[in-house]
Write a protein that holds these residues in place. Sequence first.
Motif, mmCIF file in Angstrom:
data_model
loop_
_atom_site.group_PDB
_atom_site.id
_atom_site.type_symbol
_atom_site.label_atom_id
_atom_site.label_comp_id
_atom_site.label_asym_id
_atom_site.label_seq_id
_atom_site.Cartn_x
_atom_site.Cartn_y
_atom_site.Cartn_z
ATOM 1 N N HIS A 2 67.344 28.053 27.472
ATOM 2 C CA HIS A 2 67.987 28.781 28.566
ATOM 3 C C HIS A 2 66.987 29.801 29.120
ATOM 4 O O HIS A 2 66.571 30.714 28.409
ATOM 5 N N LYS A 4 65.880 32.984 30.949
ATOM 6 C CA LYS A 4 66.489 34.276 31.237
ATOM 7 C C LYS A 4 65.756 35.012 32.359
ATOM 8 O O LYS A 4 66.344 35.823 33.062
ATOM 9 N N TYR A 5 64.462 34.725 32.513
ATOM 10 C CA TYR A 5 63.652 35.386 33.529
ATOM 11 C C TYR A 5 62.470 34.493 33.850
ATOM 12 O O TYR A 5 61.901 33.857 32.962
ATOM 13 N N GLN A 47 65.231 38.925 39.282
ATOM 14 C CA GLN A 47 66.351 39.374 38.462
ATOM 15 C C GLN A 47 66.362 38.631 37.122
ATOM 16 O O GLN A 47 65.892 37.505 37.016
ATOM 17 N N ASP A 49 68.480 36.792 34.214
ATOM 18 C CA ASP A 49 69.711 36.002 34.146
ATOM 19 C C ASP A 49 70.632 36.452 33.021
ATOM 20 O O ASP A 49 71.842 36.435 33.159
ATOM 21 N N SER A 50 70.065 36.839 31.871
ATOM 22 C CA SER A 50 70.871 37.313 30.740
ATOM 23 C C SER A 50 69.997 38.165 29.820
ATOM 24 O O SER A 50 68.775 38.182 29.948
ATOM 25 N N THR A 79 63.453 44.309 36.409
ATOM 26 C CA THR A 79 64.180 43.929 37.627
ATOM 27 C C THR A 79 64.007 44.929 38.767
ATOM 28 O O THR A 79 64.201 44.574 39.921
ATOM 29 N N TYR A 119 62.731 32.940 27.708
ATOM 30 C CA TYR A 119 63.839 32.008 27.478
ATOM 31 C C TYR A 119 64.325 32.078 26.040
ATOM 32 O O TYR A 119 63.612 32.544 25.157
#
Length: 122
Positions: A2, A4-5, A47, A49-50, A79, A119
């Motif tokens: 996943h 994340k950035y 941005q 993501d999580s 961010t 990630y």
Amino acid sequence: MHTKYETHINKIGSSVTEFLDDKMLVLFGENAPAELIDYCLSIKVNQIDSEIKAGDMLQIGDAKYKITSVGEAVEMNLTSLGHITLKFDGLKRPELPGTLYLEDTEIQEVKQGDTLRIYSLA
């Protein structure tokens, strides 16, 4: 996996290598102050993501590094300014709020245009 950035290395400052002996790389968005730009890897500010957590991975180009701890200001700084320090010393407890700590390992060469990705493996 996943993501994340994700961003790209747009420019490599002429003095970035001065921090390699300290096992550090400094990221900064396009609006970095003139007196710092030579010491930074310039990135496009994106941005997250999580939440970024210890155990996640940082990838720059083909090189992958395990994140060992995350300073409390890393996400906000990334961010807003794109400005964080990557420290490759394996610390499990963050000492500085704007620093992302990574496994204690040799820093692979960074090239202009490389993708920078954070990630999770889950």
